[in-house]
Design a protein around this motif. Sequence first.
Motif, PDB file in Angstrom:
ATOM      1  N   ARG A 170      -5.377   3.382   2.189  1.00  0.00           N
ATOM      2  CA  ARG A 170      -3.828   3.451   2.928  1.00  0.00           C
ATOM      3  C   ARG A 170      -4.340   3.572   4.474  1.00  0.00           C
ATOM      4  O   ARG A 170      -3.708   3.273   5.277  1.00  0.00           O
ATOM      5  CB  ARG A 170      -2.959   4.503   2.418  1.00  0.00           C
ATOM      6  CG  ARG A 170      -2.475   3.731   0.962  1.00  0.00           C
ATOM      7  CD  ARG A 170      -1.255   4.622   0.769  1.00  0.00           C
ATOM      8  NE  ARG A 170      -1.466   5.961   0.327  1.00  0.00           N
ATOM      9  CZ  ARG A 170      -1.817   6.519  -1.035  1.00  0.00           C
ATOM     10  NH1 ARG A 170      -2.200   5.544  -1.771  1.00  0.00           N
ATOM     11  NH2 ARG A 170      -2.325   7.676  -1.161  1.00  0.00           N
ATOM     12  N   THR A 179      -3.366   2.229  -4.817  1.00  0.00           N
ATOM     13  CA  THR A 179      -4.218   2.418  -3.808  1.00  0.00           C
ATOM     14  C   THR A 179      -4.253   3.812  -3.367  1.00  0.00           C
ATOM     15  O   THR A 179      -3.718   4.595  -4.051  1.00  0.00           O
ATOM     16  CB  THR A 179      -3.489   1.584  -2.369  1.00  0.00           C
ATOM     17  OG1 THR A 179      -2.336   2.372  -2.139  1.00  0.00           O
ATOM     18  CG2 THR A 179      -3.304   0.426  -2.520  1.00  0.00           C
ATOM     19  N   TYR A 216       0.725  -1.327  -0.013  1.00  0.00           N
ATOM     20  CA  TYR A 216      -0.052   0.037  -0.156  1.00  0.00           C
ATOM     21  C   TYR A 216       0.839   1.353   0.105  1.00  0.00           C
ATOM     22  O   TYR A 216       0.464   2.173   0.707  1.00  0.00           O
ATOM     23  CB  TYR A 216      -0.965  -0.028   1.438  1.00  0.00           C
ATOM     24  CG  TYR A 216      -2.198  -0.909   1.234  1.00  0.00           C
ATOM     25  CD1 TYR A 216      -3.458  -0.229   1.029  1.00  0.00           C
ATOM     26  CD2 TYR A 216      -2.263  -2.181   0.805  1.00  0.00           C
ATOM     27  CE1 TYR A 216      -4.525  -1.061   0.945  1.00  0.00           C
ATOM     28  CE2 TYR A 216      -2.990  -3.153   0.840  1.00  0.00           C
ATOM     29  CZ  TYR A 216      -4.416  -2.580   0.513  1.00  0.00           C
ATOM     30  OH  TYR A 216      -5.448  -3.254   0.562  1.00  0.00           O
TER      31      TYR A 216
END
Length: 322
Positions: free
Chosen positions: A232, A227, A220
């Motif tokens: 996150r 993402t 992430y």
Amino acid sequence: MYQKTYHWIFAAVTAMTAGCDGESVEEVGGGDEVALRPHACPVWRCGFNSADVNGRAIRELNLDGVANSEGLRITGFLAPLGLLGNYRLEVENDALVARNPGGQTLKGAQLIGATILVQASGLLSLPVPITVLGYQEVDSWAAGAPKVPTYALLYPDLGALLGVRNVCSGDLLDTLASAATVLGGETYDLAAKTVTPNRNRWLTIACAGSAAAKMRLLGYGPQSSATTPAQRQATLKMVTADYCGEGVSYTQNGTEVHWANAGGTVAPGSTAELGDVEAVWNEDGALCLGSPRVAGTVTDCGLPSCAGRDVDDGEWVTYVAD
């Protein structure tokens, strides 16, 4: 799990210790020492349920020399000894790189021996050299993701046994536990455990064992993945067990937990013994709460049962260890 590509240049350690005073070095730390990891715990997984977002480290720095919240700023970058060409430090794909006007690029192990000069505000403060003395690539925890670059970053401290300290743990002898990942383009609120995106010229240094480092290992990274900031932030909430979404961690370092994400890139290992569902997570914290990862936990917020919910309702689902 590890591709052992650490390299050491001990001559640079000697060079680092010259001409620096202890007061300036203390300002670089910007926080308390992190706890030493249990030796039975794999270094990057140790304290997976970290209560801290970013460990000790120097947290965030601006590549253009803007002072951070602690008054620290980058004042220069020196390429490894013998390399000329006015290199400039950058962060690309959540990794350190350096480029010069001639188009030459340094990255990975090529940066060993390079020095980032950091200075605190004030007329009497001296620049503190933070030198890259180690580089290693560790396996990502996300399926199909490339290895994650990590760095051992040391600075001079005349009060230390060997005259230098690591920005993460202060323990020169345990280099793996003292490594850090780099996240580019956003910073993290340590108290609220939230993401501050779109900070394009900022980098975050995340120490092994911290939630930000684990977020990177889970695939992430802000620059190295597709993402979103919300995804996150959900990851930070999950790692730190911030059930109520208010920045309070209901966990203890080293508590075992299993996790899976909605994208299917992270899942419990084939030999994992899953217990009850702990929670389903989004960027606001836990959407529901089953069995807390620390037995006997009482939260400050009322959360519904996880019955009838699954990972598709959020970004993550976690299970306690059986």
